[in-house]
Structures are given as C-alpha cells and as structure tokens.
Design an enzyme around this catalytic site. Structure first.
Site, mmCIF file in Angstrom:
data_model
loop_
_atom_site.group_PDB
_atom_site.id
_atom_site.type_symbol
_atom_site.label_atom_id
_atom_site.label_comp_id
_atom_site.label_asym_id
_atom_site.label_seq_id
_atom_site.Cartn_x
_atom_site.Cartn_y
_atom_site.Cartn_z
ATOM 1 C CB CYS A 179 31.279 36.701 41.362
ATOM 2 S SG CYS A 179 31.056 35.975 42.977
ATOM 3 C CD GLU A 203 34.698 39.581 41.569
ATOM 4 O OE1 GLU A 203 33.933 38.901 40.850
ATOM 5 O OE2 GLU A 203 35.020 39.224 42.701
#
Ligand code: SF4
Ligand code: SF4
Lengths: 302, 798
Positions: B428, B430
C-alpha cells in the site's frame, strides 16, 4: 477589541485567491430575499434549533428557567420573547440540536483560529476573507482583524454589500487585498424591493473604490426574476463597463436554496422568498452577456 | 494503437478470475519427486518444474509475453502454503458476495485428489504447531491477526529489476557459480551454503528456459499469422524472449519484457502479494532515452508498451480465504509502481518516462498496479501539476508520497541516506529499497481499539470472555484518566508480546519450509552471504505491520478523559453499561442513545485540528510505534541491518473486519461497526473541513511510522474538475507534506456516483476507487466495503 462572529469556515476556495479562512461577522443592514445566511442578519446572538438533530428527550424543556421551551407536536417550540439566551438548554442538549449562534470574541482569538491554516495559505496564496452579514457594520473590529492578518503576512479579502459609509471603506483600503463587492441591481427600485435598501450608496462606494485603484472584483448574485433577465444583466454590465477595466473578472453567484432550513433554525419569520431554481441556460446566458462586455465571467467565484 | 489497449483492457476486465490447478499439480509432483532434497533445492526444482510444464500463451494484441496460470486472469493454487481453507471453501468460491472466483467441477475434483498429500505438511500446519494456545487465544480476541501470512506467502518486496535488466540472469548465475567455487567445503559454514547457491543456479536457469518457451511459442504463432503487422510483432516477442531476461536488455522493449518476466516469476515461485515494481521510470529511463534519441521508439509507442505492461499486471490474480478476503477486498495483488522523487544523490529524478507512465495510467484506467508518485520540496511544478491533474480525474490514483518524511523515517531505521532516497513503494504505502530489503513489509494486523475495549472492561474481552492479561480495575473503578491510559498500555504490551511470537513463529516456518531461491538471488547480499532472505541474506530486513484504529482510539480516550474524569457529566460505570448495551437501553437517564449523543457531540474528535484529542492520538500512536519497533525479528544478528518490527498505519480493509469484533466504544461508535481507516479521521467526525482534518493527521508521528503512514481522503469531483482548482489542490497536498505528512491518496468521486453504482453496477463496471493503499473496481467489492467507502467524509472545496 471584541466583535460578534457567527462562524469561521476553514478551507474556503471561492472567496478570494488560494485556500482561505472565512470569518463571518454578524449583523447586516440588508434583507435580501434570497439570503442564504439568515443567521448573519441580526447583530445579536440567537438561539438555533435544528429539528433533524433533536431526539425530543425533553431535557431542554426541563432546564429552562424562563419557561421559554415547550415540546409541542414533536418539536421544540422556543418562545423567543421569553428566552434570555442563558444557554442552559444548549448545554443540556446532548444531541447538539440547540446551539447559540453568534459569539463575542476578541480579535486575537479569531486570528489564532485563522493562523491555524497558515501552512495552507503559503503555497496557495490564500489568507483571510471577512464575510458576513455585512462586515463593515462592525467596523472597528473589522479594521483590527484585517490589520492583524496583514501583519501576519496573510492575504486579506472582504466580501461586502457595499452598503455602508464611505469612511468605513476608506478605513480598510490599505489592509484589504481584494474587495469582493456585490452589485445586485442597477435599478434602485428593484434593489429596494428585494434587499430593503437603496443601491445609491452602494454604487457610489463602488465607483470611489475603483477610482482608488484597488483590487475590486464585482460579484453578481444571479437571482431569477430579480436580475437574471437579459435586460437586467445588460443594464448591470453596461453600468460597470463605464468604469471597470476590460478583462476584469466578474463573479456570477448562482442562486441556491441551501440556506432555507436555517430560517427555521433561528425562528426567522421573514421566511426565505423562494425564487425559481436557476438552470443551465440562466448561467450560460449570464456568462455570455458578461463576455459581451469584455469582462471575464467566473461562475461561483474563486 | 488505442484499439490495442482497449481490446486488451476489455478482455481482462470482463474475465472473472478462475481457479487453475496446474501449479498445484506440478508442485505436488515435484515435492513427491524431490522429497529427499534439501528444502531450498526442492523449492528450486519445483519452480523449474512449474516453469517448464505450465501452460503458456500469448494474448492476441499483447506485446508482452508471460502468464501466471493456464488462462487469462486465472489464479494458481499454492498448496505448500495451506490447503485446509481451500478444501472447506471451494464450493463457495463462485457464490461469494465479493471477490468471486470461478471453479469448475473438474478443478475441484483434481484439487481434492491433490490435497491429501499436503495434510500436515503445509506452512499453515507448521504455524499451527508452532503457536501456543495462549497466542491463538490472543488472536481470537481480534487484537492481533496474522492468518493471511499463515495461509499465504509474505511478499512485500521489490526484487532487483535493475540488475536483471542491466546485466541479465546469466550474470546472476555466474555470481552464484563463482561464489560456489570459492567455498571451502571443509568449513561447515561454507558447506551449508551449497544448496542455496545451487538452488539459485537451477532457478535462474529455469527462468531463462521459461522465457525461451515463449520465444518458441511466439515463433510458432508468427508462422501461422496472416496479418503482416502482427506477424512482425510476434517475431519481436520471440526475439525479446530469446534474449531476456538471460542477457542485458538491448532496448526499451526488451527491458520491459525482462521486467515483466521477473515480476511474474517471483509470483509463481511464492504467493506473497505486494511485489513492488520499484522505480520504473528510473531504471527503464536509460533504455527509453537511448531508443528515443536513435528514433527507434516514439513517445506514443512508449505509452503503448507501458500500457501493455499495466494490463499484464492487472491480469495477475490471487485467491485468499474468506477470512483474509475481509481484510483485502476487491481482488488486490498490491502491485505498486513508483515514479518521480529524487535520485539517491538527491537530484531531481522526474524524467520524460515518469510522464509517460502517468499517461499510460490514464489510458488504461485499471486498479492494478497502484501508482505512487514521489514529491519532494524541490519537485518541479510541472510534475506536481500533472500528478494532481491525474488525481483529479478520479481514476483511484496515483498516491502521493512525501520524500522528506519517508526518507527520514527510513534513515531512522538504519538505512543509508542514499538508499533511503532511493525508496520505492510496495504494497500500500510501504517504502523499501529495490533489491536490498528482505524481510517483509507486510505483517500482522494490530487492532488498537480492541486493546482499549479490553482495558475498559477490566482485562476481559466482552465478546469471547477471555481474560488474558488481567487487570485490577475497569472503567467502573478507574479513579483517574491516567489509570485508563495505563491499563490500555498494559494490554498493548501484553498483546504486542503475543504479536511478536506470532510473527516470528511464522517466519521460522517460512525459513524452514518455503525459502525462495529465485527471489533471494535478486536480493543482495544473499548470494554473497550464501543465505536466502529468510536466513538473513538481505542488506536490510524489517518485519512490517498493519495497524488500525488510531482515530477511534483517540476519540474514545478523549471522551473518557473529558466527560468522565474532567467534567464528570457521566460516570465510568454508566458509560461502560451504555457500551455493554450498545447504547440501546432506553430506561437509563440519560438513555443509551442520549449517552451516545453526549459522547459524540460533547467530546472533541480527531480530525478537527483540536489539540486536546490530537495529542492523545499522537501520544498513543507514538507509544505503540516505539514499542513495536523494539521487537526483533528472526534475522536479528544474522547479517542484515534492521531486523526489527516496522510500524505502519495501513489498515487495508481491516477496519471493517476488525470492527466486527469490537463492541460499542466510548466515542459513540456502535457495536460491530467499522472504524476509521488508516491515518484518517473517523467518518462524519471531521466537521471543520479538509484543512483541519489534514492538520490533525499531520501531527501523527510519521517519522517513526517507517512502514507507511497512509492517508485516504475523499473529495467531490466537481470541486477539482475546474482547471483553476488544480493549483489549490496541489497547494493543499504540498501543505500537508510541509506539515510532515507521509502519504496521501484521494478518491475523487461523489457520494451520488457511488450510490448510483450500487444500484446500477452494470453501468459502472470500471469505476475505480481507492480502498486502502490499493485500488479496486468498486462494483466488485462487497456491500460493507462499498458502504465504508461511501461513509468516508466527502470533502468539498467550499
Ligand atoms: S435537549 Fe436537545 S434533543 Fe432534547 S428535546 Fe431539547 S433540543 Fe431536542
Ligand atoms: S437559552 Fe436559556 S432562556 Fe433561552 S430557551 Fe434556552 S434555557 Fe431557556
């Protein structure tokens, strides 16, 4: 220096450049039939009741020492003649259905709130817009507020009906970056009929303001059957074209009814006059007329 | 040209994913054949077996070759990870309310025949054996959850695409061979490295042969092809596949094909999702530049090729158990592509290819892969403007990242400045470094709000009745707010311990049962150390996490602090009773609903730039993030830098799944309802407008949230459609970043449109929305997730 405000709205983007904070000053000498901020009209604080939030729990009725509250037919009825605005009911209403509209505040408190969005003004060129009501009605407060904002380096704007003494405008000339100035009609008769006041002083103030060379944006509320006819609009534009530079922006503010429920909230008996809904062709025609006079139409403002 | 992309796009969009058994069959055969091999060799041989025997095809019109399973959009099965849930759920795959998969009777039959072999041998089974009863109970409360990593792979990594594209797999094979030849086999340490290095060689050779199969197929197809242009294209494909990924790419086209093969095979080897694509505009740029300068490629052709690549990515699909699907709605594979930002020496990184990739994103309008655009203080206006323009189109992306905060957070985790500036996004939001970060950036879920609920109930979970970490007091007898906070922290501490046991148990199982020789060979310094990633082969290694509930946690604590302890308008006992009865008891005074109104209206809420509650949010998140970062993972002291847990505020759709296990909370949220997503305020509570919401969020300690601080916002499209609003929108985002924001992403779609899409899904087949860090087609989501997205406050630029 204290003044009465009824709202601070952060993140406004239609009332001056960039991302702005709008401060609404309470009190207005006009009574426009289409007014969407009726709670800005009276200079005094008011008690507001939002029926949709009310759960009819009866707590307000129980705590009102003045006997100003009765629950009748599934709604709270407020005897405004008895109410002394003590705020007891507001405090005890858990649902937030009762609220006091308007609050006495000092300039610093308002500025503190305005400063909170400082990071957003920086890149967007935004700042403070003072609106109302009619902000010049609380002139001393207004001057202090604008001064304070200017000292912080914020861009400043004011949204005015122009209905005030010239001295009031003069006193803020150097501390306002953008005047958003309403021109509702050039016919005095119609102006009186629909706003309650004459437009003479308004148009005079506008002329003097423009001669001062400051940044003025004329805003025309588009109200069907008041000023939306071709004829009306042409008259307004032709009047403006005599002294407004070609290429000037004109904000066209289409009529809407979002303010309607607020009349009920504050128990305003002068119910909002309902005009015909605005439609695409109104807006297109208005835009076209503005352009014909070599101005730039901006619908909704920005 | 437009035709090609729309044909490819439509055929992919209109295909419902289907279960394919090929991989399961080949893996089972291979495990039976190689049962006596060391596990790493078994894994390499298995990959080889799959790549050499799986069905391959080349889609009509497609310019890139390489497929995941036997059919377009089909999903392979990974029996070595887990089989129980498949066996239990497969009859229902077609009937799911969201994330449906087709499965034929024959497929079911075949799977049923394969599964007996796997009973007791899977990763899931091993994890079950490793986890003790107490940890399992802790998971049952719903404070922590890591079922997804027990059933599936870890993923969350960006393989070294650049190395493969620039040097070719043959170089990697050579490196492994050299390393092998240097070993002193009388030293047991060196001896232990042999299987891994051999595995690397086998796996890489297999990938090369896999590509050659496509070369043959393309040639065969070309021979039969009548259309001149298509025949030419097939010849090009054949040439490409013959050359890459074995050798260095010679041009842009080969570079893209090479990238695709690697990205694909990594997802055949292992079923971990969130394989990042890295900084595509950086490592592909030299190839584009050279071809463009030599007039070998036009800008339009580059857009077309990237579009073909995007459609290929979109075609990858993955099935999860129903339990896990609830955390990951909308068929996500979490592929993420990073653009822009700065180079590792701090110079401007945006180039023509960055814009080309964005153009391809606009052209394809697909939810996968997600696009992440990096901004920094000196990013050119052109770039920021283009990104915002694309965002305002309402295509569910791209997300925007703030280099200043992200790099700072990574440096805080031990990365060099150069590596921190070179981050790409996986999953997402990271941030990780391509080819250097091992570990996994996705981890278990941590439900902060549930921990608070248990603390308020005196240590007892009201749902399961478990008392795992007993307390002396509950909300009935706490005498000060500090006691509430302390009880909460005590619970968090307890569950964090269980969390770490759970995470590390899973990693031990991975290490023992499912090492990945191919992926490891694309991560330095695995070959040099002779270790795969799970043994500590990578340069950096962190175990990520997904946490949730910050806004509701802060709102709940603020309500308790203000109303119970400061203003004393309600007692702790009354409030707890109201929670127990879900604010529904009408006989109390005030009534349950009255109390709910009280806590909702008379206590401050996160998202309004109100320091009272924002401070609580910051303090609690900071406490939790620091605590999490103090735990070690299984690679600690085995080579890599880092080897700690790595906090994020990404909830994915866990806010819905976790919401179901939490009763009514002191912020007025009713039992079972979803709570706030990621770093965002709880819907409906941010009443002061978007700048206030953004300011509240910006106070969160993102510099410690090194695994990603995601912020989802929704804005009405009418507000940004006007060109004059673009600079304002841009300024808004830039201001958020100035304030320290980490990442921001927008759903530019109105409530009206979403409601209409619920009623007439057929008319909104390609409406893409941001769910969490990923996007999904709105109509493929289940009702609850759809409603959750609709409820997220729609901001208007008033
Ligand atoms: S206290 Fe509020 S909710 Fe109750 S009856 Fe009065 S206005 Fe309605
Ligand atoms: S403000 Fe005071 S006087 Fe007025 S209705 Fe409420 S409780 Fe009664």
């Amino acid at each position: 220096m204290k003044g009465i405000i009824f709202n601070i709205q952060r993140f406004a983007v239609h009332d001056g450049p960039g991302i702005r904070t709008l401060v609404f000053l309470k009190g207005c000498p006009l009574h426009c039939h289409w007014c969407c901020n009726p709670e800005g009209q009276k200079s005094e604080i008011e008690l507001s009741y939002v029926i949709n939030h009310c759960r009819l729990c009866g707590r307000c009725e129980a705590v009102c020492d003045q006997g100003a509250i009765n629950i009748i037919e599934k709604r709270v009825l407020i005897r405004r003649d008895l109410c002394d605005l003590c705020g007891n009911c507001v405090e005890n209403c858990l649902s937030g259905a009762l609220k006091i509209v308007g609050k006495q505040v000092d300039v610093e408190t308002v500025l503190d709130e305005v400063k909170r969005d400082e990071p957003f003004y920086r890149y967007s060129g935004g700042g403070l817009t003072v609106s109302g009501g009619e902000p010049t009605l609380q002139n001393n407060f207004l001057v202090e507020l604008l001064k304070g904002a200017h000292q912080e380096g914020f861009n400043t704007a004011i949204e005015t009906s122009g209905f005030c003494k010239w001295e009031n405008i003069e006193s803020i000339l150097n501390i306002v970056d953008h005047f958003l100035f309403d021109v509702k009609h050039v016919s005095d008769e119609k102006h009186k009929m629909f706003t309650g006041v004459s437009n003479k002083i308004v148009l005079e103030n506008l002329l003097r303001l423009i001669h001062k060379g400051v940044n003025v944006i004329v805003r025309v509320p588009l109200i069907p059957s008041f000023n939306c006819d071709e004829d009306d609009l042409r008259k307004i534009m032709s009047f403006l074209s005599e002294f407004l530079k070609k290429g000037s922006q004109i904000h066209l503010l289409p009529y809407h009814r979002f303010g309607l429920p607020k009349y009920d909230h504050i128990g305003d008996d002068n119910k909002m006059v309902l005009f015909e809904k605005i439609n695409k062709s109104h807006i297109e025609r208005a835009t076209q007329i503005v352009n014909e006079f070599n101005f730039i139409a901006n619908v909704g403002g920005s | 040209m437009d035709d090609r992309i729309s044909i490819l796009r439509n055929s992919s969009l209109s295909t419902i994913p289907e279960i394919c058994t090929e991989r399961a069959r080949l893996v089972t055969e291979s495990y039976q054949n190689y049962s006596n091999e060391p596990v790493i060799l078994k894994r390499a041989r298995t990959l080889e077996k799959i790549l050499l025997h799986m069905t391959i095809f080349i889609e009509d019109e497609q310019l890139i070759a390489g497929n995941l399973a036997g059919k377009l959009k089909a999903t392979p099965i990974f029996p070595e990870f887990s089989v129980d849930w498949i066996e239990q759920e497969m009859d229902g795959f077609e009937k799911r309310e969201g994330d449906r998969f087709l499965i034929s009777p024959g497929t079911k039959e075949e799977l049923r025949n394969l599964f007996p072999y796997w009973k007791g041998k899977t990763h899931y089974d091993r994890c079950e054996a490793l986890l003790n009863e107490e940890t399992k109970k802790a998971e049952k409360t719903g404070v922590i959850d890591n079922v997804w990593i027990r059933q599936g792979g870890d993923g969350h990594i960006i393989p070294d695409f650049k190395k493969v594209i620039d040097k070719g797999l043959l170089t990697i094979i050579k490196e492994a061979e050299e390393q092998l030849s240097r070993l002193d086999l009388t030293d047991p340490k060196d001896l232990g490295k042999v299987p891994f290095l051999q595995g690397v060689i086998i796996a890489n050779n297999a990938v090369i042969r896999f590509a050659h199969r496509y070369a043959e197929l393309a040639r065969a197809k070309a021979d039969k092809e009548r259309d001149f242009q298509r025949r030419q294209e097939l010849w090009d494909i054949a040439n490409n596949c013959l050359s890459v990924p074995a050798n260095p790419a010679r041009n842009f086209y080969e570079a893209v094909q090479s990238l695709w093969f690697i990205h694909l095979v990594v997802q055949i080897e292992d079923n971990g999702h969130s394989i990042g694509l890295g900084r595509v505009d950086q490592f592909l740029y030299p190839y584009f530049q050279k071809d463009f300068a030599n007039l070998l490629i036009t800008r339009e052709q580059a857009v077309e090729l990237i579009s073909c690549f995007i459609v290929k990515c979109y075609g990858l699909s993955k099935i999860r158990s129903w339990h896990c699907t609830q955390y990951d709605r909308g068929y996500p594979t979490y592929q993420n592509l990073t653009l822009g930002g700065q180079t590792s020496d701090g110079l401007e990184a945006v180039n023509e290819l960055s814009y080309i990739c964005l153009d391809a994103f606009v052209k394809t309008k697909l939810p996968q892969p997600a696009f992440s655009c990096r901004w920094h203080k000196k990013s050119p206006w052109e770039w920021r403007k283009r990104v915002v323009e694309v965002v305002s189109m309402g295509l569910g992306g791209p997300a925007i990242l703030n280099d200043e905060t992200v790099a700072f957070a990574l440096i805080g985790k031990g990365m060099t400045i150069e590596d921190a500036l070179d981050y790409g996004i996986c999953g997402c939001a990271e941030p990780t470094v391509m080819g250097k970060s091992g570990g996994r950036y996705g981890g278990s879920y941590f439900n902060q709000l549930k921990a608070l609920e248990i603390a308020l109930y005196g240590g007892k979970d009201p749902r399961t009745g478990y008392v795992l970490c007993p307390q002396e007091k509950s909300l009935i007898d706490f005498t000060s707010y500090e006691e509430v906070e302390d009880a909460y922290k005590k619970q968090v501490n307890y569950f964090m311990k269980k969390y770490s046991i759970m995470e590390n148990s899973v990693d031990f199982s991975f290490e023992e049962l499912i090492p990945n020789p191919f992926l490891s060979s694309l991560t330095s310094d695995c070959i040099k150390r002779g270790k795969h990633i799970k043994q500590g082969g990578a340069v950096y290694d962190y175990t990520g996490n997904e946490t949730s509930g910050t806004a509701n946690l802060a709102n709940s604590l603020a309500a308790v602090k203000k109303l119970v302890f400061e203003e004393k308008v309600i007692s702790g006992k009354e409030l707890l009773y109201a929670m127990e009865t879900n604010f529904e008891d009408t006989t109390t005074n005030p009534t349950g609903e009255g109390i709910r109104q009280l806590v909702m209206n008379k206590a401050p809420k996160f998202g309004n730039d109100d320091d009272y509650v924002d401070r609580i949010a910051v303090k609690m998140l900071d406490y939790w993030a620091s605590l999490m970062s103090s735990y070690k993972n299984t690679r600690y002291d085995r080579g890599p830098i880092g080897c700690h847990f790595h906090p994020s505020t990404t909830t994915v759709t866990g806010n819905i799944a976790f919401g179901k296990v939490i009763g009514a909370t002191p912020d007025g949220r009713k039992s079972g309802e979803p709570f706030a997503d990621s770093s965002a305020p709880f819907h409906g509570t941010e009443i002061k407008g978007i700048t206030s919401a953004i300011k509240s969020v910006s106070k969160l300690p993102f510099k410690k949230i090194s695994c990603g601080g995601l912020l989802n916002m929704r804005i009405n499209p009418l507000e940004v459609k006007d060109e004059t609003q673009i600079p304002r929108f841009e300024a808004l985002i830039r201001s958020y970043f100035d304030l320290g924001g980490f990442q921001i992403q927008w759903n530019v779609v109105s409530t009206k449109t979403l409601r209409e899409a619920q009623i007439h899904p057929e008319k909104y087949k390609d409406l893409v929305v941001k769910v969490a860090g990923y996007s999904a087609l709105f109509v493929t989501l289940d009702r609850k997730t759809q409603d959750d997205i609709i409820l997220r406050t729609e901001h208007v630029l008033k």
